[in-house]
Scaffold this motif. Structure first.
Motif, PDB file in Angstrom:
ATOM      1  N   MET A   1       0.908  -1.262  -0.074  1.00 28.33           N
ATOM      2  CA  MET A   1       0.038  -0.133   0.064  1.00 28.33           C
ATOM      3  C   MET A   1       0.820   1.166  -0.026  1.00 28.33           C
ATOM      4  N   ASP A   2       1.698   1.474   0.903  1.00 31.93           N
ATOM      5  CA  ASP A   2       2.695   2.402   0.877  1.00 31.93           C
ATOM      6  C   ASP A   2       3.389   2.663  -0.355  1.00 31.93           C
ATOM      7  N   GLY A   3       4.014   1.620  -0.847  1.00 34.00           N
ATOM      8  CA  GLY A   3       4.499   1.464  -2.114  1.00 34.00           C
ATOM      9  C   GLY A   3       3.901   2.148  -3.319  1.00 34.00           C
ATOM     10  N   ALA A   4       2.718   1.703  -3.353  1.00 38.15           N
ATOM     11  CA  ALA A   4       1.620   2.171  -4.558  1.00 38.15           C
ATOM     12  C   ALA A   4       1.458   3.729  -4.111  1.00 38.15           C
ATOM     13  N   LEU A   5       1.086   4.006  -2.620  1.00 40.28           N
ATOM     14  CA  LEU A   5       0.858   5.403  -2.774  1.00 40.28           C
ATOM     15  C   LEU A   5       2.037   6.430  -3.090  1.00 40.28           C
TER      16      LEU A   5
ATOM     17  N   GLY B   1      12.766   7.220  -3.751  1.00 47.97           N
ATOM     18  CA  GLY B   1      12.369   7.379  -2.243  1.00 47.97           C
ATOM     19  C   GLY B   1      11.107   6.584  -2.128  1.00 47.97           C
ATOM     20  N   ARG B   2      10.533   6.631  -0.980  1.00 51.46           N
ATOM     21  CA  ARG B   2       9.295   5.936  -0.518  1.00 51.46           C
ATOM     22  C   ARG B   2       8.683   6.530   0.767  1.00 51.46           C
ATOM     23  N   LEU B   3       7.394   6.587   0.940  1.00 51.26           N
ATOM     24  CA  LEU B   3       6.753   6.830   1.996  1.00 51.26           C
ATOM     25  C   LEU B   3       6.942   5.884   2.970  1.00 51.26           C
ATOM     26  N   THR B   4       7.372   6.001   3.994  1.00 51.81           N
ATOM     27  CA  THR B   4       7.401   5.010   5.116  1.00 51.81           C
ATOM     28  C   THR B   4       6.783   5.630   6.333  1.00 51.81           C
ATOM     29  N   ARG B   5       6.645   4.742   7.430  1.00 59.80           N
ATOM     30  CA  ARG B   5       6.052   5.294   8.819  1.00 59.80           C
ATOM     31  C   ARG B   5       6.928   4.964  10.029  1.00 59.80           C
ATOM     32  N   LYS B   6       7.103   6.068  10.640  1.00 61.55           N
ATOM     33  CA  LYS B   6       8.005   5.674  12.311  1.00 61.55           C
ATOM     34  C   LYS B   6       7.060   6.015  12.848  1.00 61.55           C
ATOM     35  N   ASP B   7       6.727   5.122  13.964  1.00 64.42           N
ATOM     36  CA  ASP B   7       5.800   5.114  15.161  1.00 64.42           C
ATOM     37  C   ASP B   7       4.510   5.859  14.732  1.00 64.42           C
ATOM     38  N   GLY B   8       4.242   5.282  13.542  1.00 62.99           N
ATOM     39  CA  GLY B   8       2.823   5.773  13.080  1.00 62.99           C
ATOM     40  C   GLY B   8       2.639   6.802  12.154  1.00 62.99           C
ATOM     41  N   ALA B   9       3.818   7.718  11.982  1.00 61.89           N
ATOM     42  CA  ALA B   9       3.869   9.078  11.246  1.00 61.89           C
ATOM     43  C   ALA B   9       4.548   8.845   9.975  1.00 61.89           C
ATOM     44  N   TYR B  10       3.814   9.076   9.102  1.00 64.30           N
ATOM     45  CA  TYR B  10       4.320   9.336   7.511  1.00 64.30           C
ATOM     46  C   TYR B  10       5.649  10.074   7.440  1.00 64.30           C
ATOM     47  N   ARG B  11       6.568   9.528   6.558  1.00 63.77           N
ATOM     48  CA  ARG B  11       7.785  10.473   6.382  1.00 63.77           C
ATOM     49  C   ARG B  11       8.058  10.046   4.974  1.00 63.77           C
TER      50      ARG B  11
END
Length: 470
Positions: free
Chosen positions: A296-300, A382-392
């Protein structure tokens, strides 16, 4: 390109405005012409804003035109409350633009307006300079393109075909968070729909597509893992996905694949590659982002990148690091769009470098792996990833490289040669990348688009985590 609204803000004193109205209009003419020449669709306010009533009415005109970005233009000193009233009538992103002129204090007007917006917490961007400057027009274009990309996400639907693959937590996102942050809905569809529809797909099209692939790519049938029947099954899966996308109005998708389809039906490599391509056997088409392993985050990430460039977006595992060369092998089963083989507008040129190999032992159901080596060139990764629930957004510049045939093959042989590869040199030391990067999948687009990605992240409220060698 983007749709840009332009509103010029003026002085509220009648006798002053009367003396500067022509100058404002001439400066706005120049700005609009330069933006149009750059490929943008420009919507201009019906008149410069010289009264509180005009601030609201002109802003509403621009808002009704569904622009991606509104430029508030300060060629002269402007009453700041006009900006506040205009901003109140516009929901979308704002860019404040002033001239640099010692006679007409547009910069003063912009600073006064920007400070007032700061006081109420209204986000905006500020630029300044001569509209004749190509650099200024390019900077406006960066922010407009980012705004258009972000706007395109809102109201879109992601089709998630299957669930979490092989326990991969980074491939699964919170649908409530997606709706709140990005305005995206998620439609859950079972993989059985691919199996069912692939068998019902038009036999004539499946045969025609197989023959097209046999003519333009190199197909390595082995009579076991790859046969004409299995290749047509994979083509049927593409047709099934195409039908699902149309019926459910899906803007981008992801297919779980493993382990059910890869063990008992066929791999989705052909479907995923050609969904992401700007063509298929029927001719040119728009790339449709489809992420393997229903990431999902890859597709986003891919959908955001596609909205920025309009090109296919690479999806790959970070498979191996060749320390002696300081390059990474970005490799994932069949996921790379074939466009990346040569990045040509001619499908035949790309497909001439594509091999369809029998699938490897990971995938007992068989089918074709869509192999090629990505063409060289500068890349934004790049990539949208999450750290402690927050997107970066984890972002970096890099380049794809190729070498002589013997070296290319030797490097590919060290991992899985049947799969597609991209040899990437990243603007990040290996120890930094491996310590910080938040997923096994990474994505890429040609060129340096970091400024646009930064602007998009600002609009989305997503933190930026940039990798550099400095």
């Amino acid at each position: 390109m983007a749709r840009i609204g332009v509103i010029s803000i003026s002085d509220g004193r009648d006798y002053v405005h009367g003396g500067i109205a022509d100058f404002i209009r001439q400066t706005e003419d120049k700005l609009a012409a330069r933006l149009t020449d750059a490929g943008h669709d420009v919507v201009r306010g019906s008149s410069p804003v010289s009264a509180n009533t005009l601030a609201t009415s002109v802003a509403r005109e621009i808002a009704a035109a569904d622009v991606d970005l509104t430029v508030l233009h300060y060629a002269v000193w402007a009453f700041p409350h006009f900006t506040m009233l205009a901003a109140g009538a516009i929901d979308g992103p704002l860019l404040l633009l002033s001239n640099v002129d010692p006679v007409q204090p547009g910069m003063v007007g912009m600073l006064a307006a920007g400070g007032a917006l700061d006081q109420i917490g209204r986000a905006h961007t500020r630029l300044w300079g001569d509209p004749a400057s190509p650099e200024l027009i390019a900077s406006i274009g960066v922010h407009a393109t980012a705004a258009a990309a972000v706007a395109a996400l809102r109201g879109s639907t992601f089709g998630r075909i299957g669930g979490r693959p092989m326990g991969m937590n980074t491939a699964v996102a919170n649908t409530d968070q997606w709706q709140r942050l990005f305005g995206i809905d998620v439609e859950e569809i079972d993989q059985w729909e691919i199996v069912r529809r692939a068998e019902l797909a038009d036999a004539g099209e499946k045969a025609m597509a197989r023959e097209w692939l046999e003519r333009h790519a190199t197909v390595h049938y082995d009579g076991k893992k790859l046969t004409p029947e299995l290749l047509e099954r994979q083509i049927g899966s593409y047709i099934a996905m195409r039908d699902l996308i149309g019926e459910w109005n899906l803007d981008f998708t992801g297919i779980k694949g493993q382990p059910e389809l890869t063990q008992h039906f066929a791999t989705m490599d052909v479907a995923e590659a050609f969904l992401n391509d700007p063509y298929d056997w029927n001719g040119p088409k728009q790339p449709h982002v489809c992420a393997t392993e229903a990431d999902m985050d890859g597709a986003l990430t891919m959908q955001l990148f596609k909205q920025i460039t309009g090109t296919p977006v690479l999806f790959a595992d970070v498979r191996h690091y060749h320390g002696d060369r300081d390059i990474w092998d970005l490799c994932n089963s069949g996921q790379h769009a074939t466009w990346y083989a040569a990045r040509s507008s001619d499908p035949a040129e790309n497909l001439a470098r594509v091999h369809l190999y029998p699938e490897v032992f990971f995938f007992p159901a068989g089918g074709a792996s869509v192999h090629h080596l990505a063409a060289p060139g500068e890349m934004t990764l790049g990539r949208l990833t999450r750290k402690d629930g927050a997107y970066r957004m984890q972002l970096m510049l890099g380049s794809f490289e190729t070498y002589d045939d013997e070296t290319n093959q030797a490097l590919m042989n060290q991992s899985t040669p049947e799969w597609p590869h991209a040899f990437a040199r990243l603007d990040a030391p290996a120890e930094v990348f491996l310590s910080r990067f938040g997923a096994n999948h990474i994505h890429a687009i040609p060129g340096d688009h970091r400024a646009t990605v930064r602007a998009a992240c600002s609009l989305l409220g997503v933190a930026l985590d940039e990798f550099t060698r400095g």
